[in-house]
Design a protein around this motif. Structure first.
Motif, PDB file in Angstrom:
ATOM      1  N   GLY A  95       1.061  -1.176   0.043  1.00  0.00           N
ATOM      2  CA  GLY A  95      -0.039   0.014  -0.047  1.00  0.00           C
ATOM      3  C   GLY A  95       1.057   1.111   0.133  1.00  0.00           C
ATOM      4  N   ALA A  96       0.327   2.282   0.693  1.00  0.00           N
ATOM      5  CA  ALA A  96       1.117   3.483   0.579  1.00  0.00           C
ATOM      6  C   ALA A  96       2.047   3.601   1.830  1.00  0.00           C
ATOM      7  CB  ALA A  96       0.046   4.504   0.676  1.00  0.00           C
ATOM      8  N   GLY A  97       3.205   2.940   1.494  1.00  0.00           N
ATOM      9  CA  GLY A  97       4.167   2.829   2.742  1.00  0.00           C
ATOM     10  C   GLY A  97       5.395   3.764   2.873  1.00  0.00           C
ATOM     11  N   PHE A  98       4.947   5.088   2.506  1.00  0.00           N
ATOM     12  CA  PHE A  98       5.773   6.061   2.886  1.00  0.00           C
ATOM     13  C   PHE A  98       5.068   7.209   3.380  1.00  0.00           C
ATOM     14  CE2 PHE A  98       5.138   9.072  -0.434  1.00  0.00           C
ATOM     15  CZ  PHE A  98       4.193   8.432  -1.459  1.00  0.00           C
ATOM     16  N   GLY A 123     -17.977  -4.810  -5.537  1.00  0.00           N
ATOM     17  CA  GLY A 123     -17.077  -5.380  -4.538  1.00  0.00           C
ATOM     18  C   GLY A 123     -15.458  -4.846  -4.227  1.00  0.00           C
ATOM     19  N   ARG A 124     -15.180  -3.701  -4.883  1.00  0.00           N
ATOM     20  CA  ARG A 124     -13.803  -3.238  -5.095  1.00  0.00           C
ATOM     21  C   ARG A 124     -13.836  -1.685  -4.496  1.00  0.00           C
ATOM     22  NH1 ARG A 124     -13.898  -4.407 -10.075  1.00  0.00           N
ATOM     23  NH2 ARG A 124     -13.311  -2.101 -10.845  1.00  0.00           N
ATOM     24  N   VAL A 125     -13.009  -1.583  -3.592  1.00  0.00           N
ATOM     25  CA  VAL A 125     -12.789  -0.175  -3.111  1.00  0.00           C
ATOM     26  C   VAL A 125     -11.471   0.793  -3.813  1.00  0.00           C
ATOM     27  CG1 VAL A 125     -12.365   1.395  -1.043  1.00  0.00           C
ATOM     28  CG2 VAL A 125     -13.530  -0.733  -0.758  1.00  0.00           C
ATOM     29  N   GLU A 126     -11.926   2.011  -4.759  1.00  0.00           N
ATOM     30  CA  GLU A 126     -10.808   2.721  -5.283  1.00  0.00           C
ATOM     31  C   GLU A 126     -10.716   3.860  -4.894  1.00  0.00           C
ATOM     32  OE1 GLU A 126     -12.322   2.385  -9.433  1.00  0.00           O
ATOM     33  OE2 GLU A 126     -12.110   0.259  -9.617  1.00  0.00           O
ATOM     34  N   PHE A 127      -9.895   4.363  -4.466  1.00  0.00           N
ATOM     35  CA  PHE A 127      -9.547   5.598  -3.821  1.00  0.00           C
ATOM     36  C   PHE A 127      -9.567   6.505  -5.174  1.00  0.00           C
ATOM     37  CE2 PHE A 127      -7.862   3.575  -0.113  1.00  0.00           C
ATOM     38  CZ  PHE A 127      -8.365   4.483   0.789  1.00  0.00           C
ATOM     39  N   ARG A 128     -10.291   7.661  -5.068  1.00  0.00           N
ATOM     40  CA  ARG A 128     -10.241   8.561  -6.191  1.00  0.00           C
ATOM     41  C   ARG A 128      -8.911   9.222  -6.743  1.00  0.00           C
ATOM     42  NH1 ARG A 128     -15.421   9.882  -7.966  1.00  0.00           N
ATOM     43  NH2 ARG A 128     -17.320   9.004  -6.796  1.00  0.00           N
ATOM     44  N   GLN A 129      -8.128   9.249  -5.593  1.00  0.00           N
ATOM     45  CA  GLN A 129      -6.866   9.761  -5.679  1.00  0.00           C
ATOM     46  C   GLN A 129      -5.841   9.023  -5.104  1.00  0.00           C
ATOM     47  OE1 GLN A 129      -3.569  11.485  -6.407  1.00  0.00           O
ATOM     48  NE2 GLN A 129      -5.093  12.949  -7.234  1.00  0.00           N
ATOM     49  N   PRO A 130      -5.033   8.874  -5.655  1.00  0.00           N
ATOM     50  CA  PRO A 130      -3.870   7.673  -4.812  1.00  0.00           C
ATOM     51  C   PRO A 130      -3.187   8.465  -3.745  1.00  0.00           C
ATOM     52  CG  PRO A 130      -3.561   7.766  -7.283  1.00  0.00           C
ATOM     53  CD  PRO A 130      -4.351   8.836  -7.385  1.00  0.00           C
ATOM     54  N   LEU A 131      -3.096   9.703  -3.588  1.00  0.00           N
ATOM     55  CA  LEU A 131      -2.531  10.359  -2.698  1.00  0.00           C
ATOM     56  C   LEU A 131      -3.420  10.545  -1.277  1.00  0.00           C
ATOM     57  CD1 LEU A 131      -0.436  13.150  -4.154  1.00  0.00           C
ATOM     58  CD2 LEU A 131       0.443  11.466  -2.748  1.00  0.00           C
ATOM     59  N   MET A 132      -4.712  10.218  -1.597  1.00  0.00           N
ATOM     60  CA  MET A 132      -5.637  10.082  -0.592  1.00  0.00           C
ATOM     61  C   MET A 132      -5.491   8.818   0.192  1.00  0.00           C
ATOM     62  SD  MET A 132      -7.912  11.441   1.328  1.00  0.00           S
ATOM     63  CE  MET A 132      -8.213  12.957   0.574  1.00  0.00           C
ATOM     64  N   ARG A 133      -4.989   7.912  -0.506  1.00  0.00           N
ATOM     65  CA  ARG A 133      -5.007   6.513  -0.009  1.00  0.00           C
ATOM     66  C   ARG A 133      -3.383   6.757   0.864  1.00  0.00           C
ATOM     67  NH1 ARG A 133      -1.804   2.117  -3.301  1.00  0.00           N
ATOM     68  NH2 ARG A 133      -2.063   0.407  -1.732  1.00  0.00           N
ATOM     69  N   SER A 134      -2.480   7.402   0.507  1.00  0.00           N
ATOM     70  CA  SER A 134      -1.524   7.714   1.178  1.00  0.00           C
ATOM     71  C   SER A 134      -1.464   8.286   2.338  1.00  0.00           C
ATOM     72  CB  SER A 134      -0.398   8.225   0.243  1.00  0.00           C
ATOM     73  OG  SER A 134      -0.062   7.467  -1.035  1.00  0.00           O
ATOM     74  N   ALA A 135      -2.600   9.433   2.045  1.00  0.00           N
ATOM     75  CA  ALA A 135      -2.838  10.232   3.487  1.00  0.00           C
ATOM     76  C   ALA A 135      -3.587   9.398   4.445  1.00  0.00           C
ATOM     77  CB  ALA A 135      -3.829  11.344   3.002  1.00  0.00           C
TER      78      ALA A 135
END
Length: 965
Positions: free
Chosen positions: A259-262, A330-342
């Motif tokens: 995942g967003a590991g940083f 059945g999937r979860v998609e973040f609209r913006q990859p950086l939101m996932r990182s946040a």
């Protein structure tokens, strides 16, 4: 999104927003100021709305008055706070307003101490008066100069200011007042919203994102570059902040599998994390499961999240309603990859560890994903986790997933309990990173080996990898200074390692062309027994260091190694490169094409840049120019993404040379590619750049410059030597042709003699073709004919169709000048077929002109015969004067033109008339009638493309083509 001289030219400083800028300028600055409209920039945080507002405001300031304000969360409760910002520059017009309006506006802005009448008490009269006063104040200012209102963060304006602004916006139609506002992606809700024309500001395109990244002070390379582009997803603020963060601290732990590991830079974390405020605690917890998971893990993530108290459908719905995620099948998609990182970055380590362990428990059937999640949950060294990652790396390597395998081994090294294991895993990771084409990563990995071990063999292996990284990133001398001493040091203890070091240095030696280093490498190879190491490394090293030495032995070893390569891509790529250097072009194309086919099936094979640039060179030599351009472009793109500067330069050279031979100006392309390059570090590229410039000069008829460039491929003086021991030799044929044109054949003879001495008995068939052409051009009579016939009669020369066609053309010209028309037509027709297939337009025109001079009717590229009908009136007038015997200078004096302009028009006229010299003009003009003398080109209703300027024949100097000064 803005970088550079913003104050000087703000719109030019905007990258990737050309369509939006065009739309804003059309809407705000129409032909009539009264037609200005109200535009609304709509975009997510970081899309560059503020930067674009600043730039457009600067442009508006050059045309009129700009009034600005910006919403603020801190001032949302301050009535008329934003309106005060907006109107402050024009309050000098306040006395011009009707007294009630002026008084109301003064009270609203706190300029009077009288009590304000409330809207409830006066039925909204006070608000109406404030609105009217604001409108009239703006119109009073616009009576002097057009006014542009610029509002940032419209969603944070206080309600009173927003209401007034909307009131004004609905009443400025037909007035010289424009309005540009910017708002967050969710827009402005509520009644009274004006009829703004929305201008969406979405993510930058991939190409524009790359340009913006390249404009940063320090440009990320390799895997970091790819990570930045992927995470930013076209968000300009994210691109710039991540690039700055990468420079300052890099990306520790490139854990793409967890995942967003940083951690995000502070500015980005603030911009994205604030959207998490106000979400239910259950929603934040289930989002962490999604942020920690990759696509294959999502089923396990959803299952584990369902056990969170309150983590059912309502929790996910809250995240979707907030615009953070999409719920799809059945999937979860973040609209913006950086939101996932946040989401990931704002959680504590304990929270992240718990999530990763629960995900690992749910992935018993997927050992690779399970290993990555266990690693993400680990702080201290853990050999069991490290061992699982080693197994993951081995599986990825067998699939060709070199990047993933290298990342797994790097993480395994970090979790290793013993120093020796850590060093071994780092070395194995660096080897896989080499295969992935990641030089900067290789350099970082090998730098960690010295801290993990003092074992001399491991350190030598690390030095080999580091030398490759130095070479791949254009640091040629540094690479040679490391690799050659290493080979000398290891010669007795480990001849295999010594051979590896020389083999690694071979490509660097070729690019550098430094004779001192090349002699060192040859001396080292002489000490390596022929049976030591792998056959393909032996072939490669010896071919690169001395391509004309023992040619017979080298070819035998090459074909033997190719037969025993067993289809292994690494072996085939090395042998393909050696085949190209030895002028076994067909074999090189076949081997390298096989490697590329294999690499295309592997999504993580970054090494395709190194193979692709060599394949492009071989395809170009083989006359497959379209395929060469495709290979070169693919190689350039991958090379630039991974920081492989040397491969990118070579790829650009191929594209530039094709453009030049097709009559297009390729100098700008080549110059941009090598800007900032120290040519002393890469003589091969310097020679190739000179060849491109010479081809352009030949197409333009500047044969003096062509000669100087080609003469520069060899050292000055009576005993010239090639500047590059291999590349320079292949320009000697063009040098001879240029020397004859400018009347300096003696210098070309010296260069040809030098080539023959340099190569000796090891001359390849291709080089024999080129030297034979040069000798034929530089001598006369029967000797020239014998040399020409030897070259065109050798069937081996068909492997290099363009070079063979040039000899046929020049032989045909030689025969035509001696009135041997039938023989000339055969050679010229053969050459024309090749030039037309290659779309080498200047060469097509030159050959077609020769065929017409032999009495063969030749149609142009559009199927039209050469005709006076295709001349412009000025071309026709100049052609008639030239046919009457006037020189260019005399024609220019009569028509008030420069002699150079006259020459240019004659160059354009010759192919249209089907002639190759001015002595043929009288006959060409007498054979044709011009029904439209003095009529502009467009009167006939036809359009014909300008013909490419013909390349002059070796005996046709510029004066014989266009001038008789």
């Amino acid at each position: 999104m803005i970088r550079g001289r913003v104050e000087e030219d703000p719109l030019d400083g905007i990258i990737g927003r050309e369509p939006e800028i065009s739309r804003l300028l059309r809407g705000l600055f129409p032909n009539r100021a009264e037609d200005a409209g109200a535009l609304l920039l709509v975009g997510e945080p970081g899309m560059g709305k503020t930067a674009l507002l600043h730039a457009v405001a600067a442009e508006a300031g050059q045309r009129g008055t700009v009034l600005r304000c910006a919403g603020s969360q801190a001032e949302r409760t301050l009535a008329y706070g934003a309106l005060h910002q907006l109107l402050r520059p024009v309050l000098n017009h306040l006395p011009e307003l009707p007294a009630p309006q002026g008084a109301a506006l003064s009270r609203a802005l706190g300029m009077r101490h009288t009590a304000a009448r409330t809207a409830d008490a006066e039925g909204g009269d006070e608000r109406l008066l404030v609105g009217l006063a604001s409108l009239n104040l703006l119109l009073a200012s616009a009576s002097h100069r057009p006014v542009t209102i610029v509002v940032d963060d419209l969603q944070w304006l206080d309600d009173a200011s927003l209401e007034t602004l909307l009131f004004v916006a609905r009443r400025t139609a037909g007035e010289p007042v424009g309005l540009l506002a910017a708002v967050r992606g969710d827009g402005v809700s509520g009644p009274g919203r004006p009829d703004f024309e929305p201008v969406p500001l979405g993510p930058l395109s991939g190409e524009a994102a790359g340009r913006l990244l390249d404009a940063q002070p320090v440009v990320p390379r390799g895997r970091v570059r790819g990570q930045v582009l992927r995470l930013a997803a076209g968000n300009p603020l994210a691109l710039m902040e991540l690039a700055r963060d990468a420079e300052e601290r890099g990306f520790p732990g490139w854990d793409t599998a967890v995942g967003a590991g940083f951690s995000l830079p502070a500015r980005l974390e603030k911009a994205f994390a604030e959207r998490l405020d106000g979400l239910p605690e259950a929603t934040r917890r289930v989002l962490l499961f999604a942020a920690a998971a990759e696509g294959p893990d999502m089923r396990a993530a959803l299952s584990a999240a369902s056990s969170v108290p309150g983590g059912g459908a309502e929790a996910w719905a809250a995240a979707e309603n907030a615009g953070l995620v999409r719920l799809v099948s059945g999937r979860v998609e973040f609209r913006q990859p950086l939101m996932r990182s946040a989401v990931y970055a704002t959680a504590s380590f304990a929270e992240r560890r718990e999530v990763h362990l629960r995900l690992a428990d749910g992935l018993d059937g997927d050992p690779d994903r399970r290993a990555w999640h266990r690693a993400a949950a680990s702080l201290a060294p853990d050999e069991s986790v490290a061992g699982a990652l080693v197994e993951t790396a081995d599986r990825a390597r067998r699939r060709g997933g070199y990047r993933v395998a290298a990342a797994a081994l790097e993480r395994a090294a970090q979790l290793s309990e013993r120093g020796w294991s850590r060093a071994r895993r780092l070395l194995d990771a660096s080897d896989l990173a080499v295969h992935a084409g990641e030089p900067w990563w290789v350099e970082a990995l090998t730098g960690e080996v010295a801290a993990a071990t003092d074992d001399p063999r491991m350190l030598a292996e690390a030095a080999l990898r580091r030398g490759w990284a130095l070479a791949a990133t254009g640091r040629q001398k540094a690479a040679l200074s490391q690799l050659l001493p290493l080979a000398a040091d290891m010669m007795d203890a480990s001849p295999v390692t010594a051979l590896d070091a020389v083999s690694h240095s071979a490509v660097v030696l070729y690019c550098s062309g430094d004779e001192v280093f090349r002699r060192q490498a040859q001396e080292l190879l002489a000490r390596v027994p022929g049976e030591v190491g792998s056959a393909y490394e032996q072939v490669w090293a010896r071919a690169c260091c001395d391509p004309f030495g023992d040619r017979r032995g080298a070819l035998a070893a090459l074909h033997r190694a190719a037969a025993e390569a067993d289809g292994v891509p690494g072996r085939l790529s090395v042998l393909g490169g050696a085949a190209w250097i030895l002028d076994e072009t067909a074999l090189g194309v076949r081997l390298l094409s096989a490697v590329m086919e294999r690499l295309r099936t592997v999504t993580t094979a970054g090494s395709s840049a190194m193979v692709g640039q060599t394949l492009a060179l071989a395809q170009f030599d083989a006359g497959a120019w379209e395929a060469a351009c495709e290979s070169a472009e693919d190689a350039r793109r991958v090379a630039e993404e991974n920081g492989l500067e040397a491969a990118a330069w070579v790829a650009v050279y191929v594209s530039a040379m094709v453009l030049a031979l097709r009559g297009e100006d390729a100098r700008g392309l080549m110059a941009r590619a090598v800007r900032g390059l120290d040519m002393s570090e890469s003589r091969a590229l310097g020679v190739r750049m000179a060849m491109v410039r010479a081809a352009v000069a030949a197409a333009e008829g500047d044969h003096a410059l062509e000669f100087e460039l080609l003469r520069g491929l060899f050292t000055a003086g009576p005993d010239p030597r090639p500047v590059h021991y291999h590349c320079s030799l292949y320009g000697v044929g063009d040098l001879a042709a240029a020397a004859v044109r400018v009347g300096r054949p003696e210098e070309a003879v010296e260069a040809v003699d030098a080539v023959e001495r340099w190569v000796g008995e090891g001359m390849s068939p291709r080089l024999r073709l080129i030297v034979g052409r040069a000798r034929a051009l530089l001598c006369e009579g029967e000797e020239a004919e014998e040399l020409f016939r030897t070259v065109v009669g050798d069937p081996v020369g068909e492997q290099w169709p363009f070079e063979r066609a040039v000899v046929s053309l020049e032989f045909g010209e030689w025969l035509r000048r001696r009135r041997r028309m039938s023989e000339a037509r055969a050679e010229l027709a053969r050459a024309l077929t090749v030039f037309e297939r290659l779309k080498a337009h200047p060469w097509v025109e030159r050959t077609a002109g020769e065929l017409r001079a032999c009495g063969v009717p030749v149609r142009d590229a559009e199927g039209h015969p050469g005709s006076v009908e295709r001349l412009t009136p000025q071309q026709l007038q100049i052609a008639r004067l030239a046919a009457a015997g006037l020189t260019n200078r005399q024609i220019g004096e009569r028509l008030l033109l420069s002699a150079r302009t006259v020459g240019f028009h004659l160059y354009q006229a010759f192919p249209k008339l089907g002639v190759s010299s001015r002595t043929q003009l009288r006959d060409a003009l007498s054979r044709a009638q011009s029904p439209r003398e003095g009529t502009p080109d467009h009167a006939s209703g036809t359009v014909s493309r300008p013909a490419a300027r013909p390349v002059a024949g070796p005996d046709e100097t510029p004066s014989r083509l266009v001038s008789r000064r």
